[in-house]
Design a protein around this motif. Structure first.
Motif, PDB file in Angstrom:
ATOM      1  N   GLY A 148       0.811  -1.215   0.000  1.00  0.00           N
ATOM      2  CA  GLY A 148       0.000   0.000   0.000  1.00  0.00           C
ATOM      3  C   GLY A 148       0.841   1.260   0.000  1.00  0.00           C
ATOM      4  O   GLY A 148       0.552   2.221  -0.715  1.00  0.00           O
ATOM      5  N   ILE A 149       1.913   1.270   0.796  1.00  0.00           N
ATOM      6  CA  ILE A 149       2.809   2.430   0.822  1.00  0.00           C
ATOM      7  C   ILE A 149       3.503   2.580  -0.533  1.00  0.00           C
ATOM      8  O   ILE A 149       3.656   3.691  -1.041  1.00  0.00           O
ATOM      9  N   GLY A 150       3.877   1.472  -1.133  1.00  0.00           N
ATOM     10  CA  GLY A 150       4.512   1.522  -2.447  1.00  0.00           C
ATOM     11  C   GLY A 150       3.572   2.083  -3.504  1.00  0.00           C
ATOM     12  O   GLY A 150       3.970   2.919  -4.327  1.00  0.00           O
TER      13      GLY A 150
ATOM     14  N   LEU B 109      -3.408  16.986   3.860  1.00  0.00           N
ATOM     15  CA  LEU B 109      -2.843  15.863   4.608  1.00  0.00           C
ATOM     16  C   LEU B 109      -3.900  14.789   4.880  1.00  0.00           C
ATOM     17  O   LEU B 109      -3.613  13.590   4.797  1.00  0.00           O
ATOM     18  N   ALA B 110      -5.125  15.195   5.179  1.00  0.00           N
ATOM     19  CA  ALA B 110      -6.185  14.220   5.466  1.00  0.00           C
ATOM     20  C   ALA B 110      -6.520  13.388   4.226  1.00  0.00           C
ATOM     21  O   ALA B 110      -6.639  12.163   4.311  1.00  0.00           O
ATOM     22  N   VAL B 111      -6.655  14.025   3.086  1.00  0.00           N
ATOM     23  CA  VAL B 111      -6.975  13.297   1.853  1.00  0.00           C
ATOM     24  C   VAL B 111      -5.824  12.371   1.482  1.00  0.00           C
ATOM     25  O   VAL B 111      -6.050  11.212   1.072  1.00  0.00           O
ATOM     26  N   THR B 112      -4.602  12.818   1.643  1.00  0.00           N
ATOM     27  CA  THR B 112      -3.444  11.971   1.366  1.00  0.00           C
ATOM     28  C   THR B 112      -3.422  10.774   2.310  1.00  0.00           C
ATOM     29  O   THR B 112      -3.138   9.651   1.893  1.00  0.00           O
ATOM     30  N   GLY B 113      -3.750  10.997   3.573  1.00  0.00           N
ATOM     31  CA  GLY B 113      -3.815   9.899   4.538  1.00  0.00           C
ATOM     32  C   GLY B 113      -4.913   8.904   4.207  1.00  0.00           C
ATOM     33  O   GLY B 113      -4.713   7.685   4.313  1.00  0.00           O
ATOM     34  N   TYR B 114      -6.072   9.410   3.795  1.00  0.00           N
ATOM     35  CA  TYR B 114      -7.167   8.512   3.409  1.00  0.00           C
ATOM     36  C   TYR B 114      -6.796   7.672   2.200  1.00  0.00           C
ATOM     37  O   TYR B 114      -7.108   6.483   2.136  1.00  0.00           O
ATOM     38  N   SER B 115      -6.120   8.281   1.227  1.00  0.00           N
ATOM     39  CA  SER B 115      -5.742   7.518   0.045  1.00  0.00           C
ATOM     40  C   SER B 115      -4.699   6.460   0.391  1.00  0.00           C
ATOM     41  O   SER B 115      -4.692   5.374  -0.187  1.00  0.00           O
TER      42      SER B 115
ATOM     43  N   LEU C 256      -4.588   4.920   3.336  1.00  0.00           N
ATOM     44  CA  LEU C 256      -5.381   3.897   4.020  1.00  0.00           C
ATOM     45  C   LEU C 256      -6.119   3.007   3.014  1.00  0.00           C
ATOM     46  O   LEU C 256      -6.137   1.779   3.154  1.00  0.00           O
ATOM     47  N   ILE C 257      -6.695   3.618   1.996  1.00  0.00           N
ATOM     48  CA  ILE C 257      -7.397   2.852   0.972  1.00  0.00           C
ATOM     49  C   ILE C 257      -6.434   1.921   0.246  1.00  0.00           C
ATOM     50  O   ILE C 257      -6.743   0.746   0.005  1.00  0.00           O
TER      51      ILE C 257
END
Length: 79
Positions: free
Chosen positions: A19-21, A43-49, A51-52
């Motif tokens: 996922g990180i890759g 930052l929140a949208v980047t974090g959600y993406s 997580l997805i």
């Protein structure tokens, strides 16, 4: 299907790495895309993406590591 704790840990670690890759590749891709308008990153949208990406990676690894996968099941779920 009962998974041992070790198997669950390996599955989670694999999903996290994958996922990180995936997210890193897409983030670098968007940074390299040149636009004539200013842009910013939330930052929140980047974090959600992220997580997805990790959750989808976990699901994919969970499916392909099952003992009863079989060719028909693999083809049906791959479409």
């Amino acid at each position: 299907m009962a998974y041992t704790r070790t198997r669950q840990i390996w599955l989670a670690r694999g999903a996290l790495a994958m996922g990180i890759g995936i997210r890193s590749m897409h983030f670098i891709e968007t940074l390299s895309f040149s636009l004539s308008t200013p842009r910013g990153y939330d930052l929140a949208v980047t974090g959600y993406s992220l997580l997805i990406a990790v959750l989808v990676s976990w699901f994919a690894l969970y499916i392909v590591t099952r003992k009863d996968l079989g060719m028909v099941r693999l083809l049906v779920r791959g479409c």
